[in-house]
Write a protein that holds these residues in place. Sequence first.
Motif, PDB file in Angstrom:
ATOM      1  N   UNK A 116      20.279  51.554  37.953  1.00 45.68           N
ATOM      2  CA  UNK A 116      21.660  51.200  38.276  1.00 45.68           C
ATOM      3  C   UNK A 116      22.244  50.200  37.275  1.00 45.68           C
ATOM      4  N   UNK A 117      21.405  49.628  36.419  1.00 50.77           N
ATOM      5  CA  UNK A 117      21.887  48.695  35.409  1.00 50.77           C
ATOM      6  C   UNK A 117      22.254  49.450  34.134  1.00 50.77           C
ATOM      7  N   UNK A 118      23.276  48.955  33.456  1.00 51.59           N
ATOM      8  CA  UNK A 118      23.668  49.485  32.160  1.00 51.59           C
ATOM      9  C   UNK A 118      23.354  48.438  31.096  1.00 51.59           C
ATOM     10  N   UNK A 119      23.070  48.906  29.875  1.00 54.57           N
ATOM     11  CA  UNK A 119      22.852  47.942  28.800  1.00 54.57           C
ATOM     12  C   UNK A 119      23.452  48.478  27.509  1.00 54.57           C
ATOM     13  N   UNK A 120      23.790  47.537  26.655  1.00 57.52           N
ATOM     14  CA  UNK A 120      24.267  47.877  25.322  1.00 57.52           C
ATOM     15  C   UNK A 120      23.675  46.865  24.343  1.00 57.52           C
ATOM     16  N   UNK A 139      23.076  43.282  29.653  1.00 54.71           N
ATOM     17  CA  UNK A 139      22.917  44.035  30.894  1.00 54.71           C
ATOM     18  C   UNK A 139      24.060  43.722  31.851  1.00 54.71           C
ATOM     19  N   UNK A 140      24.597  44.781  32.459  1.00 48.76           N
ATOM     20  CA  UNK A 140      25.646  44.650  33.463  1.00 48.76           C
ATOM     21  C   UNK A 140      25.362  45.623  34.598  1.00 48.76           C
ATOM     22  N   UNK A 141      26.125  45.484  35.690  1.00 49.88           N
ATOM     23  CA  UNK A 141      25.965  46.369  36.842  1.00 49.88           C
ATOM     24  C   UNK A 141      25.362  45.631  38.013  1.00 49.88           C
ATOM     25  N   UNK A 142      24.564  46.331  38.790  1.00 48.87           N
ATOM     26  CA  UNK A 142      23.900  45.713  39.934  1.00 48.87           C
ATOM     27  C   UNK A 142      22.477  46.253  40.025  1.00 48.87           C
ATOM     28  N   UNK A 143      21.509  45.352  40.039  1.00 44.35           N
ATOM     29  CA  UNK A 143      20.118  45.767  40.124  1.00 44.35           C
ATOM     30  C   UNK A 143      19.194  44.671  39.632  1.00 44.35           C
ATOM     31  N   UNK A 144      17.920  45.048  39.508  1.00 40.93           N
ATOM     32  CA  UNK A 144      16.903  44.087  39.092  1.00 40.93           C
ATOM     33  C   UNK A 144      16.429  44.383  37.677  1.00 40.93           C
TER      34      UNK A 144
END
Length: 225
Positions: A116-120, A139-144
């Motif tokens: 569920x996390x996105x990264x760039x 990292x953005x979004x919601x998660x661990x």
Amino acid sequence: MKGDLFSSEHMVQPAAAPGMTVENSKCVRYTVNGEMLARQGAMIAYRGGLQFERKGQGVGGMLKRAVTGEGLPLMAVRGQGEAWFAHEAQNCFIVEVEPGDEFTVNGRNVLCFDATLSYRIATVKGSGIAGGGLFNSVFTGQGRLGLVCEGSPLVIPVSPEYPVYVDTDAIVGWSAGLETSLHRSQSIGSMLRGGSREAVQLLLQGQGFVVVRPSEATPQKAQQH
């Protein structure tokens, strides 16, 4: 069989919760029901119906990784089961990323994370080519997010009154809202005369925190990663 090896300290117990948990100080357990992502080569054991697949970064991502040396060689883990992840017996930690958060982290410290996390991959503002081309994963979004660190990390608050200077080889990551720039702690003349060699640090200003590991990457070790 008996002995200290078979004590409750080392024996794996049934999973208490789905998703990511710290198994011990050197290992993360992930109870998979669907998909998650991890750095390639970090899986040390698994059980259940899991499939592992190298995850491509696309042409742009591969080019950026080739140029910068920074990037996440990832694998996707899919199915239902449990997997354990570790890296060179480094200490493991979990970061909860919530909506609106943005956590910048050095790729060498990433172990695994929720799908569920996105990264760039982004250039550290103010580093430029002259600064060695500092690149990190955002990292953005919601998660661990599971991290590894050599030793016990320091979490240092940053405020407008108290900016923080960090050795570029020791930084793990920092929170959103911080401005970065390179700071030279001694003159070129001092370096030529044999200064402290701590010539350039990353300056972080604003409101937030920075995570630092209590060691510096040697050129040989950094190349291995």
